[in-house]
Design an enzyme around this catalytic site. Structure first.
Site, short mmCIF file in Angstrom:
data_model
loop_
_atom_site.label_atom_id
_atom_site.label_comp_id
_atom_site.label_asym_id
_atom_site.label_seq_id
_atom_site.Cartn_x
_atom_site.Cartn_y
_atom_site.Cartn_z
CE1 TYR A 143 -2.31 3.25 2.59
CE2 TYR A 143 -3.66 2.57 0.73
CZ TYR A 143 -3.39 3.47 1.74
OH TYR A 143 -4.18 4.57 1.90
CG ASP A 238 5.91 3.57 0.46
OD1 ASP A 238 4.71 3.50 0.11
OD2 ASP A 238 6.27 4.19 1.49
CE LYS A 266 2.65 4.98 7.87
NZ LYS A 266 1.27 4.95 8.34
P1 KE4 Z 1 -0.49 8.49 4.36
O1 KE4 Z 1 -1.01 9.17 3.11
O2 KE4 Z 1 -1.56 7.72 5.11
O3 KE4 Z 1 0.30 9.45 5.26
O4 KE4 Z 1 0.60 7.42 3.92
C1 KE4 Z 1 0.24 6.44 2.99
C2 KE4 Z 1 1.20 5.26 3.11
C3 KE4 Z 1 2.20 5.14 2.16
N1 KE4 Z 1 3.09 4.12 2.22
C4 KE4 Z 1 3.04 3.21 3.22
C5 KE4 Z 1 4.04 2.10 3.25
C6 KE4 Z 1 2.03 3.29 4.22
O5 KE4 Z 1 1.99 2.36 5.21
C7 KE4 Z 1 1.10 4.34 4.17
C8 KE4 Z 1 -0.02 4.48 5.18
N2 KE4 Z 1 -0.14 3.43 6.13
C9 KE4 Z 1 -1.48 3.20 6.68
C10 KE4 Z 1 -1.39 2.04 7.67
N3 KE4 Z 1 -1.16 0.82 7.04
C11 KE4 Z 1 -2.05 4.43 7.30
C12 KE4 Z 1 -3.26 4.19 8.15
C13 KE4 Z 1 -4.53 4.64 7.47
O6 KE4 Z 1 -4.64 4.51 6.23
O7 KE4 Z 1 -5.41 5.13 8.21
#
Ligand code: KE4
Length: 425
Positions: A143, A238, A266
């Site tokens: 993801y 990523d 994060k």
């Molecule tokens: P954000 O746009 O949520 O800041 O980041 C996206 C993203 C990109 N790459 C990786 C490897 C990620 O894990 C994420 C976001 N992680 C999720 C949890 N698995 C965020 C939690 C959510 O979507 O509420």
């Protein structure tokens, strides 16, 4: 769940779709109503009813130093007292960029954005702009945020809710995304042999954390690097989740892989909205206003968020920080496995840095197919039994867990005591 949380959830759903501002918070996969959190400190959270939890979510990764760390709160308060936002360059942004490039040396240049999604979106646009090609390769179960062309067989909430390929993404868009199987080096090599000249870039979570925790097999990341180099494709790691958690310099430091671009998020915001995309100078200088690849953001490099990120990075690079947090995480997974064995439950757990995965299967999965063999119903029962005993795990069998520097022996002991009962629930 307590009445107050139920009432808040019912009220939230009157105005917010599913009552949440991010799908996986809705407990859709594990069932029940999510506790509405009210405050946090160190390794712990308290909900609207004052019920306490040991937190293994850490806001899905950012809270690596623990909640409301005094140094971070103080930095945020000081920055906020000066300005909430300028929309103009500031010295603090230079300091954060310098810190990131120092800690992750493959970043020769870095652009700050507001989320991991923005970072991923920018990285694939840069890969396409730099190569003049369209095809992006990703891996099923990984993801990278809710980017149209990456919401194809995606992990995290998309996988949790059974719609890995989102509605609303035109087929013409999805056609420029090739999805492969994580850890399948032979398939990767066949794809490059057939389509190498079309591939703009490959984006991968070097340690997958959005289909539960899945480690790269020996040789997989190296093959990615070799194929991208051979065919002139951009290798994008990523590290939004793995950055400063798998190791201080991220998974690229731990596995010795130098990507062309890296996405971060994060931890570099310390709980406030910061993302980043960075890497090779020749690629990064394609970005506006230097080059033809447009990217922008009103709140990119926001001074309050940057202050939180800088204070957090200072904490994570302190001597012994990574070693301590890794040892705590290892103690957690070893303890959980021991409790499950005592209870006669088919279960295993593993960790890398301060990330961990728990699986209701006999051995850690090395592919999405093996993750899907985990007993999800058993996980859901365990999740709620732990929640009732004051331990907050990620509310999905397809997510990794996170330990902070604030977790100590007391938290681990309490967690294992809860697990002893939860494995028997
Ligand atoms: P954000 O746009 O949520 O800041 O980041 C996206 C993203 C990109 N790459 C990786 C490897 C990620 O894990 C994420 C976001 N992680 C999720 C949890 N698995 C965020 C939690 C959510 O979507 O509420």
């Amino acid at each position: 769940m307590s009445q107050r949380n139920e009432d808040l959830f019912a009220r939230a759903q009157l105005r917010i779709p599913a009552g949440v501002n991010s799908p996986v918070r809705a407990f859709g996969a594990v069932g029940g109503a999510p506790p509405f959190m009210a405050r946090a400190s160190g390794a712990r959270l308290w909900d609207a009813e004052g019920r306490g939890y040991i937190d293994y979510l850490g806001s899905w990764g950012p809270m690596v130093a623990g909640h409301t760390h005094p140094a971070v709160v103080e930095a945020v308060q000081a920055a906020a007292a000066k300005a909430l936002s300028f929309g103009a360059p500031t010295e603090a942004e230079i300091e954060l960029a310098e810190a990131i490039c120092r800690l992750v040396p493959s970043l020769e240049r870095v652009r700050l954005v507001c989320s991991g999604t923005e970072a991923a979106m920018t990285a694939i646009r840069l890969a396409r702009g730099h190569t003049g090609r369209n095809l992006i390769v990703k891996f099923e179960g990984c993801y990278h945020g809710h980017v149209d062309s990456l919401l194809v067989k995606a992990g995290s909430g998309a996988l949790t809710f059974g719609n890995p390929s989102s509605a609303g993404v035109p087929p013409e868009t999805a056609a420029h995304t090739q999805v492969l199987d994580f850890n399948d080096t032979a398939q990767l090599e066949r794809t490059f042999a057939a389509r190498g000249g079309e591939i703009a870039g490959v984006i991968v979570e070097p340690v997958a954390g959005n289909m539960n925790l899945v480690l790269p097999k020996p040789g997989f990341l190296e093959a990615l690097r070799a194929q991208c180099t051979k065919h002139g494709a951009v290798l994008i790691l990523d590290e939004v989740m793995t950055g400063f958690r798998v190791a201080l310099g991220g998974a690229q430091a731990r596995f010795g892989i130098r990507p062309d671009l890296t996405t971060l998020g994060k931890v570099i915001g310390g709980g406030l909205p910061v993302g980043a995309v960075g890497g090779r100078r020749d690629i990064m200088e394609r970005i506006a206003p230097l080059g033809p690849v447009y990217q922008a953001g009103t709140l990119s490099g926001n001074p309050v968020a940057v202050a939180a990120g800088l204070a957090t990075l200072k904490l994570v690079e302190a001597p012994g920080f990574q070693e301590r947090i890794e040892a705590t995480t290892q103690a957690l997974v070893d303890g959980l496995a021991a409790e499950a064995k005592q209870a006669g439950v088919v279960f295993c757990a593993q960790s890398i840095g301060s990330m961990f995965g728990v699986y209701f299967r006999a051995a850690p999965p090395s592919s999405l197919a093996e993750v899907m063999q985990c007993d999800q119903e058993r996980f859901n029962r365990f999740f709620h039994a732990m929640l009732e005993r004051g331990v907050y795990l990620a509310p999905s069998a397809y997510e990794a867990g996170f330990v902070s520097a604030a977790h100590g022996a007391a938290e681990i002991d309490e967690t294992l005591l809860a697990a002893r009962e939860a494995f028997r629930a």
